[in-house]
Design an enzyme around this catalytic site. Structure first.
Site, mmCIF file in Angstrom:
data_model
loop_
_atom_site.group_PDB
_atom_site.id
_atom_site.type_symbol
_atom_site.label_atom_id
_atom_site.label_comp_id
_atom_site.label_asym_id
_atom_site.label_seq_id
_atom_site.Cartn_x
_atom_site.Cartn_y
_atom_site.Cartn_z
ATOM 1 N N SER A 9 -4.145 13.356 99.560
ATOM 2 C CA SER A 9 -4.572 13.221 98.166
ATOM 3 C C SER A 9 -4.025 14.380 97.346
ATOM 4 C CB SER A 9 -6.099 13.242 98.065
ATOM 5 O OG SER A 9 -6.465 13.518 96.716
ATOM 6 N N HIS A 34 -1.802 9.552 97.941
ATOM 7 C CA HIS A 34 -3.086 9.095 97.381
ATOM 8 C C HIS A 34 -3.321 9.800 96.059
ATOM 9 C CE1 HIS A 34 -7.183 7.413 97.779
ATOM 10 N NE2 HIS A 34 -7.630 8.562 97.337
ATOM 11 N N ASP A 36 -5.792 10.325 92.973
ATOM 12 C CA ASP A 36 -7.203 10.179 92.572
ATOM 13 C C ASP A 36 -7.364 10.213 91.062
ATOM 14 O OD1 ASP A 36 -8.108 11.999 95.468
ATOM 15 O OD2 ASP A 36 -8.732 9.946 94.993
ATOM 16 N N MET A 38 -9.706 9.962 87.890
ATOM 17 C CA MET A 38 -11.123 10.179 87.580
ATOM 18 C C MET A 38 -11.288 10.247 86.055
ATOM 19 S SD MET A 38 -11.947 13.093 90.417
ATOM 20 C CE MET A 38 -11.607 12.801 92.144
ATOM 21 N N HIS A 67 -6.266 5.456 93.452
ATOM 22 C CA HIS A 67 -7.716 5.287 93.643
ATOM 23 C C HIS A 67 -8.390 5.482 92.289
ATOM 24 C CE1 HIS A 67 -11.586 7.100 95.682
ATOM 25 N NE2 HIS A 67 -11.830 5.959 95.051
ATOM 26 N N MET A 69 -11.351 5.923 90.095
ATOM 27 C CA MET A 69 -12.770 6.246 90.021
ATOM 28 C C MET A 69 -13.130 6.266 88.538
ATOM 29 S SD MET A 69 -12.689 9.132 92.973
ATOM 30 C CE MET A 69 -10.900 9.220 92.808
ATOM 31 N N MET A 138 -15.791 5.522 101.107
ATOM 32 C CA MET A 138 -15.919 6.928 100.711
ATOM 33 C C MET A 138 -16.812 7.641 101.714
ATOM 34 S SD MET A 138 -14.067 7.363 98.069
ATOM 35 C CE MET A 138 -14.561 9.062 97.779
ATOM 36 N N GLY A 143 -15.451 12.542 93.353
ATOM 37 C CA GLY A 143 -15.339 13.467 92.218
ATOM 38 C C GLY A 143 -14.580 14.732 92.557
ATOM 39 N N PHE A 144 -14.636 15.141 93.829
ATOM 40 C CA PHE A 144 -14.019 16.434 94.156
ATOM 41 C C PHE A 144 -13.428 16.439 95.562
ATOM 42 C CE2 PHE A 144 -15.671 18.292 90.371
ATOM 43 C CZ PHE A 144 -16.867 17.614 90.139
ATOM 44 N N GLY A 145 -12.447 17.297 95.764
ATOM 45 C CA GLY A 145 -11.919 17.518 97.113
ATOM 46 C C GLY A 145 -12.735 18.611 97.783
ATOM 47 N N ASP A 174 -11.983 8.045 103.071
ATOM 48 C CA ASP A 174 -11.592 9.033 102.060
ATOM 49 C C ASP A 174 -12.708 10.057 101.837
ATOM 50 O OD1 ASP A 174 -10.572 8.620 98.542
ATOM 51 O OD2 ASP A 174 -10.469 10.318 99.931
ATOM 52 N N GLY A 175 -12.419 11.306 102.216
ATOM 53 C CA GLY A 175 -13.384 12.373 101.924
ATOM 54 C C GLY A 175 -13.778 13.151 103.166
ATOM 55 N N GLY A 176 -13.420 14.423 103.201
ATOM 56 C CA GLY A 176 -13.824 15.278 104.319
ATOM 57 C C GLY A 176 -13.086 14.987 105.614
ATOM 58 N N GLY A 196 -7.173 15.523 101.546
ATOM 59 C CA GLY A 196 -6.668 16.389 100.472
ATOM 60 C C GLY A 196 -6.637 17.828 100.944
ATOM 61 N N SER A 197 -7.817 18.429 100.999
ATOM 62 C CA SER A 197 -7.890 19.855 101.349
ATOM 63 C C SER A 197 -7.337 20.123 102.744
ATOM 64 C CB SER A 197 -9.323 20.369 101.226
ATOM 65 O OG SER A 197 -10.215 19.459 101.852
#
Ligand code: DX5
Ligand code: ZN
Length: 218
Positions: A9, A34, A36, A38, A67, A69, A138, A143-145, A174-176, A196-197
Site C-alpha cells: 500500500s 494498492h 488507498d 480516503m 481501494h 474508502m 479489513m 483510515g491509517f497504516g 488488508d491491515g496489519g 503498507g508499513s
C-alpha cells in the site's frame, strides 16, 4: 500451491516521491500496487483524488488496485476508472446499493471488489459475490497504516472462502499484515495480502533493496 500475491500500500510510501516509490516496489517484487483512497468522511483521513491516481498510472507496470474508502462511492467510480484503476474496490458499508455499485464498476471497465470493515459479517456480501472479482477483508479499522492486526477477522476469511467455493473470486486481506500475520491469513484462505508499513519500513527510494527484503519476509 495457491499463488499468494503481495500488494504494497503506497499509503506508507514517501508522499514526495510516489513515482519512484511505485517503480521501486515493483522492481523489488511487488505483485500489485494498492492505492488507498480516503475521503475524510467514510474514514477519518484524506488521501488521493483521481488526478493523483492518474499521475501514478504511468509508473504502474503491474496492477493498480484502488481501494475506495469513500461514501458515497457511485459518483466517483467513472473518474477512478478513467484515471486508470485496474481494480476498484468499494466498501459494502458505503451506501444502500452495493449491488448497483459493483455493476457500475464493471460497466466502467475495471475489475470489481467489495470490502468489509471489521464489524461487518461475511453474509453482508453473500448476494454480491457473483458481481465480484475480489472480496477485501479489513483486518484493521480503515483510515491509517501501521495499526495492529485484528485477529478476530481470521475466522471471517475462512468463512468467506467457504461461501466463495470454486468461483474465480480473490480474497484480499488488508491491515496489519507482516511476517507474523501473513502466514495466518494465507492459511485461512487469503490470495492477496496488502501490506503498507511492513513493506516500506526502514527503506527509501535511495535504499529500495530494503523493500525487497521486507516483501520477501512476508
Ligand atoms: C487502511 C488501508 C490499508 C493500510 C495498510 O485503511 O486500507 O491498506 O494502508 O497499512 P498497514 O499494512 O501498515 O496496516
Ligand atoms: Zn487498503
Amino acid at each position: 500451491d495457491r499463488k499468494i500475491r503481495i500488494a504494497p500500500s503506497i499509503l506508507s510510501a514517501d508522499f514526495a516521491n510516489f513515482g519512484a516509490e511505485i517503480r521501486a516496489i515493483q522492481d523489488q517484487g511487488a505483485d500489485w500496487v494498492h492505492v488507498d483512497v480516503m475521503d475524510g468522511h467514510f474514514v477519518p483521513n484524506l488521501t488521493f483524488g483521481p488526478p493523483a491516481v492518474q499521475a501514478f498510472r504511468p509508473h504502474v507496470s503491474t496492477f493498480m488496485d484502488v481501494h475506495l474508502m469513500i461514501a458515497p462511492v457511485d459518483p466517483h467510480i467513472e473518474a477512478y476508472a478513467r484515471a486508470g484503476a485496474d481494480m476498484i474496490t468499494a466498501h459494502v458499508e458505503a451506501g444502500p446499493h452495493p449491488h448497483r455499485t459493483l455493476q457500475a464498476i464493471r460497466a466502467a471497465g475495471a475489475k470489481a471488489g467489495i470490502a468489509m470493515n471489521p464489524g461487518t459479517p461475511p453474509e453482508a456480501v453473500e448476494y454480491l459475490l457473483d458481481l465480484c472479482d475480489m472480496v477485501l477483508v479489513m483486518t484493521v479499522n480503515p483510515g491509517f497504516g501501521g495499526q495492529k492486526f485484528i485477529h478476530g477477522q481470521v475466522d471471517k476469511i475462512a468463512r468467506l472462502r467457504g461461501m466463495i467455493g470454486d468461483r474465480p473470486i480473490l480474497v484480499q486481506v488488508d491491515g496489519g499484515i507482516d511476517p507474523a500475520t501473513a502466514p495466518i491469513v494465507a492459511q485461512a484462505g487469503a490470495d492477496v495480502l496488502v501490506a503498507g508499513s511492513a513493506v516500506f519500513k526502514g527503506g527509501s527510494v535511495d535504499q529500495p533493496q530494503i523493500y525487497g527484503d521486507n516483501i520477501r519476509a512476508i
